[in-house]
Motif scaffolding. Structure first.
Motif, PDB file in Angstrom:
ATOM      1  N   ALA A 175      29.971  30.062  44.758  1.00 14.24           N
ATOM      2  CA  ALA A 175      30.073  29.776  43.337  1.00 14.24           C
ATOM      3  C   ALA A 175      28.623  29.460  43.148  1.00 14.24           C
ATOM      4  N   LEU A 176      27.601  28.947  44.033  1.00  9.70           N
ATOM      5  CA  LEU A 176      26.269  28.479  43.861  1.00  9.70           C
ATOM      6  C   LEU A 176      25.371  29.370  42.923  1.00  9.70           C
ATOM      7  N   GLY A 177      24.941  28.785  42.139  1.00  8.64           N
ATOM      8  CA  GLY A 177      23.974  29.507  41.172  1.00  8.64           C
ATOM      9  C   GLY A 177      24.364  30.482  40.184  1.00  8.64           C
ATOM     10  N   ARG A 178      25.744  30.550  40.263  1.00  8.26           N
ATOM     11  CA  ARG A 178      26.561  31.650  39.372  1.00  8.26           C
ATOM     12  C   ARG A 178      26.971  31.043  38.100  1.00  8.26           C
ATOM     13  N   LEU A 179      27.197  32.245  36.961  1.00 11.09           N
ATOM     14  CA  LEU A 179      27.844  31.436  35.970  1.00 11.09           C
ATOM     15  C   LEU A 179      29.196  31.710  35.905  1.00 11.09           C
ATOM     16  N   PRO A 180      30.151  30.720  35.290  1.00 11.64           N
ATOM     17  CA  PRO A 180      31.282  30.903  35.137  1.00 11.64           C
ATOM     18  C   PRO A 180      32.025  32.191  35.063  1.00 11.64           C
ATOM     19  N   GLY A 181      31.377  32.950  34.136  1.00 10.94           N
ATOM     20  CA  GLY A 181      31.575  34.325  33.813  1.00 10.94           C
ATOM     21  C   GLY A 181      31.783  35.450  34.829  1.00 10.94           C
ATOM     22  N   ASP A 182      30.557  35.045  35.782  1.00 10.26           N
ATOM     23  CA  ASP A 182      30.560  35.906  36.869  1.00 10.26           C
ATOM     24  C   ASP A 182      31.847  35.474  38.000  1.00 10.26           C
ATOM     25  N   LEU A 183      31.872  34.386  38.118  1.00  5.28           N
ATOM     26  CA  LEU A 183      32.889  33.918  38.949  1.00  5.28           C
ATOM     27  C   LEU A 183      34.143  34.469  38.444  1.00  5.28           C
ATOM     28  N   GLU A 184      34.631  34.388  37.286  1.00  7.03           N
ATOM     29  CA  GLU A 184      35.853  34.850  36.682  1.00  7.03           C
ATOM     30  C   GLU A 184      36.146  36.287  36.935  1.00  7.03           C
ATOM     31  N   SER A 185      35.030  37.270  37.087  1.00  4.21           N
ATOM     32  CA  SER A 185      35.302  38.700  37.144  1.00  4.21           C
ATOM     33  C   SER A 185      35.707  38.689  38.754  1.00  4.21           C
ATOM     34  N   GLU A 186      35.005  38.106  39.520  1.00  2.00           N
ATOM     35  CA  GLU A 186      35.031  38.084  41.119  1.00  2.00           C
ATOM     36  C   GLU A 186      36.376  37.691  41.472  1.00  2.00           C
ATOM     37  N   ILE A 187      36.905  36.560  40.935  1.00  4.71           N
ATOM     38  CA  ILE A 187      38.292  36.339  41.323  1.00  4.71           C
ATOM     39  C   ILE A 187      39.337  37.041  40.881  1.00  4.71           C
ATOM     40  N   THR A 188      39.108  37.513  39.553  1.00  6.29           N
ATOM     41  CA  THR A 188      40.046  38.466  39.147  1.00  6.29           C
ATOM     42  C   THR A 188      40.217  39.519  39.876  1.00  6.29           C
ATOM     43  N   GLU A 189      39.081  40.054  40.622  1.00  5.72           N
ATOM     44  CA  GLU A 189      39.012  41.466  41.260  1.00  5.72           C
ATOM     45  C   GLU A 189      39.610  41.075  42.567  1.00  5.72           C
ATOM     46  N   MET A 190      39.573  39.802  43.306  1.00  3.68           N
ATOM     47  CA  MET A 190      40.003  39.380  44.387  1.00  3.68           C
ATOM     48  C   MET A 190      41.338  39.371  44.278  1.00  3.68           C
ATOM     49  N   LEU A 191      42.176  38.924  43.057  1.00  4.35           N
ATOM     50  CA  LEU A 191      43.525  38.828  42.967  1.00  4.35           C
ATOM     51  C   LEU A 191      44.261  40.128  42.532  1.00  4.35           C
ATOM     52  N   SER A 192      43.430  41.149  42.025  1.00  3.12           N
ATOM     53  CA  SER A 192      44.154  42.419  41.647  1.00  3.12           C
ATOM     54  C   SER A 192      44.994  43.031  42.599  1.00  3.12           C
ATOM     55  N   GLY A 193      46.247  43.242  42.645  1.00  4.64           N
ATOM     56  CA  GLY A 193      47.075  44.049  43.665  1.00  4.64           C
ATOM     57  C   GLY A 193      47.914  42.939  44.359  1.00  4.64           C
ATOM     58  N   LYS A 194      47.492  41.781  44.038  1.00  5.96           N
ATOM     59  CA  LYS A 194      48.256  40.678  44.622  1.00  5.96           C
ATOM     60  C   LYS A 194      49.302  39.954  43.643  1.00  5.96           C
ATOM     61  N   THR A 195      48.879  40.082  42.267  1.00  2.00           N
ATOM     62  CA  THR A 195      49.786  39.701  41.156  1.00  2.00           C
ATOM     63  C   THR A 195      49.777  40.801  40.178  1.00  2.00           C
ATOM     64  N   VAL A 196      50.366  40.264  38.917  1.00  2.00           N
ATOM     65  CA  VAL A 196      50.444  41.212  37.768  1.00  2.00           C
ATOM     66  C   VAL A 196      49.378  40.970  36.867  1.00  2.00           C
ATOM     67  N   ASP A 197      48.287  41.942  36.814  1.00  2.00           N
ATOM     68  CA  ASP A 197      47.392  41.904  35.643  1.00  2.00           C
ATOM     69  C   ASP A 197      46.765  40.344  35.371  1.00  2.00           C
ATOM     70  N   PRO A 198      46.132  39.802  36.353  1.00  2.00           N
ATOM     71  CA  PRO A 198      45.635  38.387  36.473  1.00  2.00           C
ATOM     72  C   PRO A 198      44.435  38.131  35.650  1.00  2.00           C
ATOM     73  N   GLN A 199      44.405  37.272  35.080  1.00  2.00           N
ATOM     74  CA  GLN A 199      43.216  36.886  34.129  1.00  2.00           C
ATOM     75  C   GLN A 199      42.913  35.455  34.430  1.00  2.00           C
ATOM     76  N   VAL A 200      41.591  35.363  34.713  1.00  2.00           N
ATOM     77  CA  VAL A 200      41.102  34.083  35.077  1.00  2.00           C
ATOM     78  C   VAL A 200      39.857  33.396  34.266  1.00  2.00           C
ATOM     79  N   ILE A 201      39.929  32.050  33.990  1.00  2.00           N
ATOM     80  CA  ILE A 201      39.064  31.356  33.101  1.00  2.00           C
ATOM     81  C   ILE A 201      38.753  30.501  34.102  1.00  2.00           C
ATOM     82  N   VAL A 202      37.223  30.179  34.262  1.00  2.00           N
ATOM     83  CA  VAL A 202      36.471  29.430  35.226  1.00  2.00           C
ATOM     84  C   VAL A 202      35.674  28.473  34.070  1.00  2.00           C
ATOM     85  N   THR A 203      35.954  26.889  34.348  1.00  2.00           N
ATOM     86  CA  THR A 203      34.914  26.228  33.513  1.00  2.00           C
ATOM     87  C   THR A 203      34.394  25.227  34.365  1.00  2.00           C
ATOM     88  N   VAL A 204      33.055  24.519  34.043  1.00  2.00           N
ATOM     89  CA  VAL A 204      32.445  23.509  34.697  1.00  2.00           C
ATOM     90  C   VAL A 204      33.126  22.282  33.995  1.00  2.00           C
TER      91      VAL A 204
END
Length: 425
Positions: A175-204
């Motif tokens: 997470a260091l130096g990254r924007l919340p939007g970048d982190l949302e995209s990576e977590i969503t990709e990592m959860l794809s295939g493990k749950t149904v159509d995941p959507q992630v929101i990250v806030t500081v």
């Protein structure tokens, strides 16, 4: 005892008759005329504060090899061309490029617009995960329906010192130096295939010590400035630290971000909106006072180092500040400014057969005996480290030589005036 009427016989024969004096004086003229001729021819054997205007112009036109410098007239075309290449003159050095404090690269805007949302160690991060019809975080009922809300809010967690966070079923996420939007995209990709159509929101959710920018150097109150989640600009941080102790055109601002450093003058940051960048937590801002100045030599009223205390100092102002020309010595047609200019500028000025190098020596000549010369001088801007030289008038050499003759023959004239009355002439 001798009669007063009897002629006096003297052993000394130093005294001569007036015709003999005239003959002897006549023999001196060759010795007077020869040095005088040499004086008029160049006066090179007499003391001088610098090169003559004739020599400066002659060497700039030499045909054997490359000229040691380019000679340009301070006229309307030159002034207009300089304005195109140097829109902010007082920030420019004698090398024709913007002067750099400690040779640091210029252009703070190259660092980009930092984000106040960039995640730092110590930040408290909140993650919400949406699932369609249940899944990993929202178990299904026996009838296949979701047993709860489609939104799962993970417990708030602090970014560790390595800059990582942990997400169930995804593992450790950088997470260091990254924007919340970048982190949302990576977590969503990592959860794809493990749950149904995941959507992630990250806030500081909270900044806890990782939101600071250090502002130091020549400011009134060096401090650490918090970067708000709404964003903090460079000028805002400097103002929070009390502002610069120097004038804006003399203050150099150095910003370091993630090991990359850029610098600009504070005046440029005020003038160019793109340079007033948004800061990022962890940035370092250093304000340094640099003293701009130009040198004055030659037949002027004052010789020495003159500070540039105003933002745009014209040649006319520089001449006045330095005391102007000495009416008894200076030639108003031989006022010169020494500096280095970029090759691009000289090529644009029509100069060819230039020696190698990105910055080349140039001498500008201002002719104040022409009425419009004062207008040109008012539009010609002085740069840091310029050399202003007043050439001497040609008559100065003659006057120096006449003074030398006067000093040389003064004892002889004094001796004649003392002995002549004793001879009774």
């Amino acid at each position: 005892h001798q009669s007063p009427m009897k002629p006096t016989h003297r052993k000394m024969t130093l005294l001569v008759s007036p015709p003999a004096q005239r003959r002897r004086k006549g023999k001196l003229w060759p010795f007077v005329l020869l040095p005088l001729f040499l004086t008029l021819a160049g006066c090179t054997f007499l003391p001088s504060s610098g090169p003559s205007g004739f020599r400066i112009k002659a060497e700039a036109k030499q045909t054997k090899g490359l000229a040691p410098y380019e000679l340009l007239q301070v006229d309307q075309p030159t002034v207009e061309l300089l304005q195109q290449f140097s829109p902010t003159p007082s920030y420019v050095s004698a090398e024709g490029e913007k002067k750099v404090l400690a040779s640091l690269p210029r252009g703070i805007e190259a660092l980009g617009q930092g984000s106040a949302q960039a995640i730092q160690p110590g930040d408290i991060v909140h993650i919400a995960i949406f699932e369609s019809g249940g899944g990993l975080f929202t178990p299904l009922t026996p009838e296949g329906q979701s047993s709860g809300s489609p939104v799962t809010s993970l417990p708030a967690q602090r970014v560790d010192q390595q800059g990582d966070i942990t997400v169930p079923f995804a593992g450790r996420v950088r997470a260091l130096g990254r924007l919340p939007g970048d982190l949302e995209s990576e977590i969503t990709e990592m959860l794809s295939g493990k749950t149904v159509d995941p959507q992630v929101i990250v806030t500081v959710a909270k900044r806890d010590g990782g939101d600071l920018v250090s502002v130091g150097g020549d400011v009134k109150s060096p401090t650490q400035v918090p970067v708000s989640l709404a964003g903090t600009r460079l000028v805002d941080a400097i103002t929070t630290a009390g502002g610069s102790t120097a004038r804006p055109h003399q203050a150099m601002v150095v910003v370091t971000r993630n090991g990359v450093t850029r610098s600009d003058s504070l005046q440029e940051i005020y003038n160019v909106q793109g340079k007033n960048i948004l800061l990022q937590p962890g940035d370092t801002v250093l304000v340094s006072n640099r003293l701009l100045s130009y040198l004055v030599f030659g037949a002027g009223g004052k010789i020495g180092n003159q500070p540039i205390e105003i933002e745009d100092l014209s040649l006319a102002q520089a001449i006045a500040i330095s005391g102007g020309l000495d009416d008894n010595r200076a030639n108003p047609s031989t006022i010169f400014v020494y500096r280095k200019e970029s090759r691009r500028f000289l090529e644009a000025a029509g100069k060819t057969n230039l020696p190698p190098g990105a910055a080349l020596p140039v001498i500008y000549q201002l002719q104040l005996q022409e009425p419009q010369g004062f207008f040109f001088a008012d539009n010609f801007m002085i740069r840091d480290n310029d050399i202003l030289y007043y050439g001497a008038a040609g008559s100065v050499g003659v006057l120096k030589f006449m003074s030398l003759l006067n000093a040389f023959f003064a004892p002889a004239r004094s001796g004649l005036s003392v002995t002549s009355p004793a001879a009774g002439f």
